[in-house]
Design a protein around this motif. Structure first.
Motif, mmCIF file in Angstrom:
data_model
loop_
_atom_site.group_PDB
_atom_site.id
_atom_site.type_symbol
_atom_site.label_atom_id
_atom_site.label_comp_id
_atom_site.label_asym_id
_atom_site.label_seq_id
_atom_site.Cartn_x
_atom_site.Cartn_y
_atom_site.Cartn_z
ATOM 1 N N MET A 195 0.981 -0.602 -0.501
ATOM 2 C CA MET A 195 -0.088 -0.091 0.093
ATOM 3 C C MET A 195 1.167 0.929 0.237
ATOM 4 N N SER A 196 -0.289 2.076 -0.840
ATOM 5 C CA SER A 196 1.189 3.910 -0.512
ATOM 6 C C SER A 196 1.486 4.401 0.690
ATOM 7 N N ARG A 197 3.056 4.656 1.102
ATOM 8 C CA ARG A 197 3.742 5.195 1.956
ATOM 9 C C ARG A 197 2.156 6.114 2.756
ATOM 10 N N ILE A 198 2.733 7.081 1.565
ATOM 11 C CA ILE A 198 2.140 8.399 1.891
ATOM 12 C C ILE A 198 0.371 8.670 1.919
ATOM 13 N N GLY A 199 -0.101 8.124 1.012
ATOM 14 C CA GLY A 199 -1.727 6.966 0.473
ATOM 15 C C GLY A 199 -2.278 6.901 2.324
ATOM 16 N N LYS A 200 -1.779 6.038 3.014
ATOM 17 C CA LYS A 200 -2.390 5.262 3.824
ATOM 18 C C LYS A 200 -2.344 6.066 5.279
ATOM 19 N N SER A 201 -1.171 7.326 5.304
ATOM 20 C CA SER A 201 -1.247 7.767 6.317
ATOM 21 C C SER A 201 -2.632 8.263 6.270
ATOM 22 N N PRO A 202 -3.220 9.278 8.413
ATOM 23 C CA PRO A 202 -4.094 9.618 7.897
ATOM 24 C C PRO A 202 -3.874 11.462 8.365
ATOM 25 N N ILE A 203 -4.222 12.551 7.840
ATOM 26 C CA ILE A 203 -4.245 13.851 7.725
ATOM 27 C C ILE A 203 -5.032 13.836 8.753
ATOM 28 N N ALA A 204 -4.710 14.408 9.447
ATOM 29 C CA ALA A 204 -5.439 15.331 11.285
ATOM 30 C C ALA A 204 -5.828 16.433 10.649
ATOM 31 N N ILE A 205 -7.374 17.215 10.936
ATOM 32 C CA ILE A 205 -7.642 18.112 11.312
ATOM 33 C C ILE A 205 -7.825 18.803 11.851
ATOM 34 N N ARG B 265 -2.334 0.272 -11.081
ATOM 35 C CA ARG B 265 -1.526 0.941 -10.988
ATOM 36 C C ARG B 265 -2.130 1.901 -10.919
ATOM 37 N N GLU B 266 -2.925 2.439 -12.182
ATOM 38 C CA GLU B 266 -3.794 3.705 -11.288
ATOM 39 C C GLU B 266 -4.450 4.421 -10.175
ATOM 40 N N ASN B 267 -4.464 2.933 -9.627
ATOM 41 C CA ASN B 267 -5.270 3.844 -8.445
ATOM 42 C C ASN B 267 -4.209 3.576 -7.669
ATOM 43 N N ARG B 268 -2.995 3.449 -7.487
ATOM 44 C CA ARG B 268 -2.011 3.133 -6.759
ATOM 45 C C ARG B 268 -1.793 5.139 -6.861
ATOM 46 N N ALA B 269 -1.563 5.191 -7.999
ATOM 47 C CA ALA B 269 -0.866 6.687 -8.187
ATOM 48 C C ALA B 269 -2.193 7.662 -8.040
ATOM 49 N N MET B 270 -3.180 7.811 -8.299
ATOM 50 C CA MET B 270 -4.514 8.036 -7.043
ATOM 51 C C MET B 270 -4.013 8.036 -5.823
ATOM 52 N N HIS B 271 -4.072 7.269 -5.616
ATOM 53 C CA HIS B 271 -3.836 7.571 -4.138
ATOM 54 C C HIS B 271 -3.620 8.132 -3.438
ATOM 55 N N GLY B 272 -1.653 8.161 -3.430
ATOM 56 C CA GLY B 272 -0.998 8.811 -2.303
ATOM 57 C C GLY B 272 -1.140 10.494 -3.123
ATOM 58 N N LEU B 273 -0.937 10.442 -4.718
ATOM 59 C CA LEU B 273 -1.335 12.253 -5.180
ATOM 60 C C LEU B 273 -2.634 13.213 -4.449
ATOM 61 N N TYR B 274 -3.925 12.417 -4.444
ATOM 62 C CA TYR B 274 -4.921 12.994 -3.658
ATOM 63 C C TYR B 274 -5.011 13.104 -1.991
ATOM 64 N N ARG B 275 -4.178 12.069 -1.756
ATOM 65 C CA ARG B 275 -3.777 12.313 -0.039
ATOM 66 C C ARG B 275 -3.374 13.696 -0.436
ATOM 67 N N ALA B 276 -2.275 13.491 -0.634
ATOM 68 C CA ALA B 276 -1.188 15.153 -0.246
ATOM 69 C C ALA B 276 -2.088 16.271 -0.686
ATOM 70 N N LEU B 277 -2.794 15.920 -1.895
ATOM 71 C CA LEU B 277 -3.576 17.793 -2.700
ATOM 72 C C LEU B 277 -4.346 17.732 -1.245
ATOM 73 N N ILE B 278 -4.830 16.502 -0.538
ATOM 74 C CA ILE B 278 -6.261 17.016 0.889
ATOM 75 C C ILE B 278 -5.374 17.641 2.179
ATOM 76 N N HIS B 279 -4.106 16.609 2.187
ATOM 77 C CA HIS B 279 -3.513 18.130 2.908
ATOM 78 C C HIS B 279 -2.951 19.188 2.365
ATOM 79 N N ASN B 280 -2.169 19.641 1.793
ATOM 80 C CA ASN B 280 -1.870 20.175 1.139
ATOM 81 C C ASN B 280 -2.975 22.213 1.249
#
Length: 184
Positions: free
Chosen positions: A1-11, A59-74
């Motif tokens: 699983m994506s290392r970036i994608g699986k970490s939760p974002i604190a609100i 492959r596409e879902n793995r790429a999107m997973h980390g991307l959207y997690r990073a965008l939401i965190h930003n």
């Protein structure tokens, strides 16, 4: 699983997050941002954290997973703390002045350059004696801020011989020696 994608974002306190029809909206003290999400990626809010999941390991879902997690965190960091970039003008006669959302630059060309900045970006130009002029840009949108900075920097990129141009504060320019150092 994506290392970036699986970490939760604190609100953080003072920030509200809404997920509706594959669109994430984040509101905070510094503004409001929204992002469309790929239908394959699922975003859930659980006990003060945002969790991004994917349906399978394609492959596409793995790429999107980390991307959207990073965008939401930003977005969360942007509306709670904001982003700030400082640029300095290195060169004799290089000047920057700002009035409202218009940045005026004198960069050694025969004319002054005027840049109208988006309303989401706050600009401030500082000029101190015996120091390079500074341009300070602030925004809650990290993507937009980076794009504006890249546009300003592209007007006069730092050159490798004397280091003249527009550069980020703290950026190291790789220098080259001139012709005389190469002569035998």
């Amino acid at each position: 699983m994506s290392r970036i994608g699986k970490s939760p974002i604190a609100i953080p306190a003072g920030v509200t997050v809404q997920v509706k029809d594959h669109k994430v909206t984040v509101k905070g003290p510094k503004g409001e941002l929204s992002q469309e999400i790929n239908p394959n990626i699922e975003v859930k809010i659980e006990d003060g954290h945002i969790i991004v999941t994917r349906p399978n390991d394609e492959r596409e879902n793995r790429a999107m997973h980390g991307l959207y997690r990073a965008l939401i965190h930003n977005m969360v960091v942007g509306v709670s703390e904001g982003y700030k970039k400082e640029m300095e003008l290195v060169g004799v006669g290089y000047r920057a002045t700002s009035s409202g959302q218009v940045l005026e630059l004198a960069l050694g060309y025969s004319h002054a350059i005027f840049i109208k900045l988006p309303k989401e970006v706050k600009v401030e130009a500082k000029t101190e004696r015996n120091k390079n002029p500074l341009i300070i840009l602030e925004s809650s949108d990290k993507q937009l801020l980076g794009q504006v900075c890249a546009k300003i920097r592209s007007l006069r990129k730092p050159e490798p011989y004397k280091g003249k141009g527009i550069k980020f504060v703290g950026e190291v320019i790789r220098r080259k020696s001139g012709k005389s150092a190469n002569a035998k």
